[in-house]
Design an enzyme around this catalytic site. Sequence first.
Site, PDB file in Angstrom:
ATOM      1  N   ASP A   1     -12.349 -10.072  -0.410  1.00  0.00           N
ATOM      2  CA  ASP A   1     -13.593 -10.200   0.355  1.00  0.00           C
ATOM      3  C   ASP A   1     -14.623  -9.258  -0.244  1.00  0.00           C
ATOM      4  OD1 ASP A   1     -12.753  -7.706   1.428  1.00  0.00           O
ATOM      5  OD2 ASP A   1     -11.936  -8.669   3.210  1.00  0.00           O
TER       6      ASP A   1
ATOM      7  N   GLU B   1       0.813  -1.231   0.000  1.00  0.00           N
ATOM      8  CA  GLU B   1       0.000   0.000   0.000  1.00  0.00           C
ATOM      9  C   GLU B   1       0.842   1.274   0.000  1.00  0.00           C
ATOM     10  OE1 GLU B   1      -2.617  -0.646   3.322  1.00  0.00           O
ATOM     11  OE2 GLU B   1      -3.487  -2.434   2.430  1.00  0.00           O
TER      12      GLU B   1
ATOM     13  N   GLU C   1      -6.261 -10.559  -1.148  1.00  0.00           N
ATOM     14  CA  GLU C   1      -7.030 -10.282   0.080  1.00  0.00           C
ATOM     15  C   GLU C   1      -8.514 -10.179  -0.221  1.00  0.00           C
ATOM     16  OE1 GLU C   1      -5.589  -6.940   2.304  1.00  0.00           O
ATOM     17  OE2 GLU C   1      -3.488  -7.419   1.964  1.00  0.00           O
TER      18      GLU C   1
ATOM     19  N   ASN D   1       1.861  -5.118  -3.084  1.00  0.00           N
ATOM     20  CA  ASN D   1       0.474  -5.454  -2.747  1.00  0.00           C
ATOM     21  C   ASN D   1      -0.311  -4.181  -2.426  1.00  0.00           C
ATOM     22  OD1 ASN D   1      -1.516  -7.517  -2.039  1.00  0.00           O
ATOM     23  ND2 ASN D   1      -1.260  -6.880   0.093  1.00  0.00           N
TER      24      ASN D   1
ATOM     25  N   HIS E   1     -10.699  -6.003  -2.206  1.00  0.00           N
ATOM     26  CA  HIS E   1     -11.734  -5.721  -1.194  1.00  0.00           C
ATOM     27  C   HIS E   1     -12.887  -4.975  -1.877  1.00  0.00           C
ATOM     28  CE1 HIS E   1      -9.028  -6.851   2.071  1.00  0.00           C
ATOM     29  NE2 HIS E   1      -8.105  -6.042   1.573  1.00  0.00           N
TER      30      HIS E   1
HETATM   31  O1  9MR Z   1      -7.082  -8.209   8.621  1.00  0.00           O
HETATM   32  C1  9MR Z   1      -6.246  -7.285   9.261  1.00  0.00           C
HETATM   33  C2  9MR Z   1      -6.938  -6.759  10.493  1.00  0.00           C
HETATM   34  O2  9MR Z   1      -7.142  -7.794  11.420  1.00  0.00           O
HETATM   35  C3  9MR Z   1      -6.102  -5.656  11.108  1.00  0.00           C
HETATM   36  O3  9MR Z   1      -6.834  -5.076  12.167  1.00  0.00           O
HETATM   37  C4  9MR Z   1      -5.793  -4.623  10.074  1.00  0.00           C
HETATM   38  C5  9MR Z   1      -4.941  -3.554  10.690  1.00  0.00           C
HETATM   39  O4  9MR Z   1      -4.261  -2.814   9.802  1.00  0.00           O
HETATM   40  O5  9MR Z   1      -5.139  -5.221   8.973  1.00  0.00           O
HETATM   41  C6  9MR Z   1      -5.953  -6.131   8.332  1.00  0.00           C
HETATM   42  O6  9MR Z   1      -5.367  -6.613   7.171  1.00  0.00           O
HETATM   43  C7  9MR Z   1      -5.096  -5.649   6.157  1.00  0.00           C
HETATM   44  C8  9MR Z   1      -3.932  -6.156   5.360  1.00  0.00           C
HETATM   45  O7  9MR Z   1      -2.853  -6.475   6.177  1.00  0.00           O
HETATM   46  C9  9MR Z   1      -3.513  -5.132   4.309  1.00  0.00           C
HETATM   47  N1  9MR Z   1      -4.613  -4.763   3.467  1.00  0.00           N
HETATM   48  C10 9MR Z   1      -5.845  -4.382   4.155  1.00  0.00           C
HETATM   49  C11 9MR Z   1      -6.249  -5.476   5.149  1.00  0.00           C
HETATM   50  C12 9MR Z   1      -7.601  -5.180   5.758  1.00  0.00           C
HETATM   51  O8  9MR Z   1      -7.558  -4.032   6.533  1.00  0.00           O
END
Ligand code: 9MR
Length: 689
Positions: A512, A392, A510, A436, A473
Site C-alpha cells: 500500500d 516481522e 502487503e 514476511n 508499505h
Molecule cells: O491490517 C491489519 C490491521 O487491521 C490490524 O489492526 C493490524 C494489527 O496488528 O494488523 C494489520 O496487518 C498487518 C499485517 O498483519 C502484518 N504487517 C503489517 C500490517 C499492517 O499493520
Amino acid sequence: MFATSRAFKYAGFFSVAAVGLWAAPARAQNAGGMSGAPGAGGISSAGAPNLGGAGSSAGGASSGASGQSGGAPNGAAGMSGGAPSAAAGMNGGGTSGSPGTSATNLVTNGTFDTTSTSPWWGYANDTIDPPAAQTLAVSDGRLCSTMTAGGEHPWDVIVGISGLALLPNQYYHVAFSVSADADRTIKFKTGFGDVPYTDYFLESVAATTTPQVVEYTYLNLRSDPMAQLQFQIGGSVGTVCLDNIVLEPVATPATPSYTTPATSGHPFKYYKDVVKMGTAVDTPMFLSSPLHNSIVAGEFSMITPANSMKMNLIEPTQGVFDYTDTDALAAWAKANGLEFRGHPLVWHTQTPSWLTDGTWDRDSLTAVMYAHIDGVLGHYVGQFPYWDVVNEAIDQVNGTWTFRSTIWHDTIGDDFMDLAFAHAHMVDPNAKLFYNDYNIEQKGNAKADKVFEVVSDMKTRGIPIDGVGFQGHYYVQPDGSTSGGVPNMKAIADNMARYAAINVEVHITECDFRIGKPLDDSKTQIQTKFYADLLQVCIDAPNCSHFTLWGLSDADSWVPGTFPDYDYAHVWDKQLMPKPAYEAMSQVFAKAGATTGMAGAPGAAGTSGGSGGSGGAVGSGGTGAVSNAGAPGVAGSGASSSGHPSAAKKDSGGCSLASSSTDTAPWLVSVLSLLGIAMVRRRSQRARA
Ligand code: 9MR
C-alpha cells in the site's frame, strides 16, 4: 451482572480504528480483569445485560470477531456508505424511511412509544476520572441519554439491549435513527459485552442535531442466542437520542455483476501467469459488501485474511481454535476461484493474553508454537498454497539488526524460526513457506541485508523456506516529501535478484502507499507511479510471482487507525472506485502481456476499452493472442492461464518475462499526464459547481 468498565474498554479497543500494530497486545492484557459495579455511575436504567453463562458460551467462538471489526478502521461505513448504488448490501448513512417496526425485528421497544425504557439498559464507566454518568429516559418518543460526564471514549457510556438471538451465516439489517445535541461520533455494534469481548459487527456513525437514519446490512457469521446491540455514545458530555431501532434477519443480498474498468478490457487476474494479484480482506465487512466482493472476485487471483488468522483471534484460548472467519473467507475464495495465503503463523503482535501472560520455557513454548501450527496449518493442510510462517522477526536491538526481542525469540532462542519452518513443512510438505517483513525490500538497507543474511543461512542449512514476503508499505509525507517513503526500485530489483540467486521466491505481500493528508493531485501522481513501478519490478523479476495489496480500498483501510495523519493508501477509493493507480497497473500488465504474446497491451487500440486486447496483441505479434482479446469483463475470468502458457512464469517454473527497465515507461508518463488533465478537469468542474 453488568459488564464492567475495563470490560467495555476492551470492547472499545477493538472498536477503535487506532488499533496500533504494536499497541494491541498490551491493551488486550488490560481486558483480563473486571471491576466496578454494574449499574453504578449514573445508570438510570436497571436492565441487566446478558453476561455470566452466556459469556462463556459466546466467548470462544466470538472473540475472533472482535479483532475483525477492530482491525478494520473506518470499516464498512466508508466502504459501503458511499458505494455506488449501495451494492444491495451495506448503505450506511442512508436517509430512507425509519422502519422501527417489523415482524422479524429482534429488538423490542425500539420505537419508544411509551415512557418505558425497558428492556434497554445503560452503562457508564465509573473507573475513570471523572466517572462517566448518564441518565436514560424516553423523551419525545425517543430513547435519550443525557451524559453529565461522558468519559474518554465512546465505550465509556453505552446504551444497549441484550438477549438477541443471532443466527450464523445470516444477513442482518440494522437500522436506527440517531441525533445529538452537538455533533459527535458514536459507535454501534452487535456482539457481546463480557470477556472476551466480541464485535460481530461494529461501525462508527456521525450523530448530528438533525436525526439521521443509519442502515446497514451485514453478514453475521456466528451463532449467539444472547447477543447484544450496543450504542457506544460516550466521550464527552451531552445528549444522544435513538429511535426506530431495528435488527432483523434479511435475505442474502445479490452480488452485482462486475465489469473491469481497465481500458485493456482485462482485469488484473487475466494476467495471473505474469504475476498473480491479491488483496487482503477482513471479515465481516468483506463478506458483507457484495460490491466489494464482486470487485475482489472480478480482479484478483488470491486473498489474504487481514486479521482472522492472527493468533489472538484464531486461538483465543489455548488449544481452542476459532476458524469461523477464516473458514468463511476460504469458502468464498474457493467458490470464486481465488487462492488463499495463510497469514501469519508465528508473530509477536495480536497474540492472545493466555500466551503473553503465561510462564514458558523453551520446551513449553516450542510446544505451544508447534500446537498452533498444527491447529492452523493442519486445519487448512493442502488448501492454502502459501503461508507466512514467521512475521516481522528482525529488528534493531541496541543499534544492531538482529532477531527482534519477542516472546518467541526470547523464550525459544535464535532457532525459533528454524523450528517453525521445519514444523510447518512437516505439517504441509506441499505448502510454500515464507518469511514476511516490512522495510526489507531494498538491497543495501540494513534491515533488508540482515534478513537476506538470515534467510541465506537458513537455506544453506537446509531449513525449508521457500520465499520471502516483501510487505511493501510505502508513503508520501503530508508535506509532499517522498523522502523515505518512495523506494528505490533498482534496489528492490537487486534484492529480488539476490534472492533468485539462492533459489528463494519473493512475493509482494502487503503493498500500500499511504498519503500524508491532505490529499492532492501531485501526491496521487506519486502514488500512481509507485504502484506501477513496483508492479513492473515484480514482473521483471523471475522469482516474483505474486503481488498482494494490503486492502482493496480506502473505505476499509488499516492506515488511518495506525497513522492518523495518513490515508488514501489503496488502489480503490472510499467509494470503491478505481484510482489512477489501477489503470497504471493495468497498463503495466497489458504491456507485459504483449511481451509474452498475451492480449491487452497498451497501444492504439489498447487504450480504447473493449478492443484493448487485440491492440496489444497486434503490437506484440504474439501467436494466437488476438483470439484472446475480449470485451471488458468477459475475457478475464479463468480462461487466461490456460490460454497463455507462454506467459507462465516463476511460480510454475515457467520462463521469465523479458527484462525491461524499471525507469518510468513512456506509457506511464502518458497515464500520468492524462491523470493531470483529468484532475484539472475535475477541479474546474468543482469550481463551476
Ligand atoms: O491490517 C491489519 C490491521 O487491521 C490490524 O489492526 C493490524 C494489527 O496488528 O494488523 C494489520 O496487518 C498487518 C499485517 O498483519 C502484518 N504487517 C503489517 C500490517 C499492517 O499493520
